[in-house]
Design an enzyme around this catalytic site. Structure first.
Site, short mmCIF file in Angstrom:
data_model
loop_
_atom_site.label_atom_id
_atom_site.label_comp_id
_atom_site.label_asym_id
_atom_site.label_seq_id
_atom_site.Cartn_x
_atom_site.Cartn_y
_atom_site.Cartn_z
N HIS A 53 49.16 36.90 33.41
CA HIS A 53 49.56 35.86 34.22
C HIS A 53 48.65 34.56 34.56
O HIS A 53 47.41 34.65 33.82
CB HIS A 53 49.96 36.51 35.78
CG HIS A 53 48.52 37.10 36.27
ND1 HIS A 53 47.50 36.33 36.78
CD2 HIS A 53 48.28 38.26 36.51
CE1 HIS A 53 46.74 37.10 37.20
NE2 HIS A 53 47.00 38.38 37.06
P1 TYD Z 1 47.26 41.67 39.70
O1 TYD Z 1 46.73 40.69 40.21
O2 TYD Z 1 48.61 41.76 39.17
O3 TYD Z 1 46.46 42.75 38.69
P2 TYD Z 1 45.98 42.48 37.34
O4 TYD Z 1 46.30 40.80 37.11
O5 TYD Z 1 44.32 42.70 37.62
O6 TYD Z 1 46.42 43.21 36.25
O7 TYD Z 1 47.44 42.74 41.05
C1 TYD Z 1 47.80 44.22 40.84
C2 TYD Z 1 48.49 44.60 42.26
O8 TYD Z 1 47.51 44.51 43.31
C3 TYD Z 1 49.65 43.49 42.86
O9 TYD Z 1 50.55 44.28 43.29
C4 TYD Z 1 48.93 42.72 43.68
C5 TYD Z 1 47.69 43.65 44.30
N1 TYD Z 1 46.59 42.82 44.79
C6 TYD Z 1 46.33 42.65 46.15
O10 TYD Z 1 46.99 43.24 47.04
N2 TYD Z 1 45.19 41.97 46.28
C7 TYD Z 1 44.44 41.36 45.68
O11 TYD Z 1 43.41 40.79 45.67
C8 TYD Z 1 44.71 41.52 44.11
C9 TYD Z 1 43.71 40.91 42.88
C10 TYD Z 1 45.82 42.11 43.68
#
Ligand code: TYD
Length: 145
Positions: A53
């Site tokens: 993303h």
């Molecule tokens: P995401 O940022 O998509 O993970 P990555 O990019 O590391 O693969 O986040 C995964 C899940 O965690 C998503 O449902 C949102 C949640 N999340 C939070 O609630 N707070 C946060 O600070 C982060 C980074 C993610």
């Protein structure tokens, strides 16, 4: 808009000591934003990929606190793979850069210092949408140099 040339590897100070080394990170001195949030990835199973993303406003600094992994950056024009494996090295990623994380070693810990609180509204999770938006903003940006 952002381009891959806008990422910045940052080396933090290390206080070497026979009792164990110490590093520190200060807002404004070592990183160009105020830290509002810290999160970390751990217990990552072999072969897993994270990220996938871009962020509209969020800036981040990524550190391999333990073990190693790769960060793959993509600005819609080119891609760059960066291996992180030292807790005194960080990678600054500006807003509007597509990133993926993979190649996690066993037991690795990825710590992220973030400039904003979590909000899903800040995410661009569709790669085509990201490329279109970044190129559009690039064409509108004043050209310098
Ligand atoms: P995401 O940022 O998509 O993970 P990555 O990019 O590391 O693969 O986040 C995964 C899940 O965690 C998503 O449902 C949102 C949640 N999340 C939070 O609630 N707070 C946060 O600070 C982060 C980074 C993610």
């Amino acid at each position: 808009m952002s381009l891959i040339k806008d990422i910045k590897p940052i080396e933090f100070p290390v206080i070497h000591d026979h009792r164990g080394n110490l590093s520190f990170i200060e807002t404004g001195r070592h990183i160009p934003f105020e830290i509002k949030r810290v999160y970390y990835l751990y217990d990552v199973p072999g072969g897993a990929e994270r990220g996938g993303h871009a962020h509209k406003d969020l800036q981040q600094l990524i550190i391999a606190m333990n073990g190693s992994f790769d960060v793959v950056l993509d600005d819609g024009y080119e891609k760059k793979r960066i291996h992180l494996n030292r807790s005194y090295n960080g990678l600054y990623i500006p807003k509007m850069l597509w990133r993926e994380l993979d190649n996690f070693s066993s037991g690795s810990v990825c710590m992220v210092l973030a400039s904003e609180f979590y909000t899903e509204d800040d995410y661009i999770r569709d790669h085509n949408e990201y490329v279109e938006l970044n190129k559009f903003q690039n064409k509108k940006a004043p050209q310098n140099g």
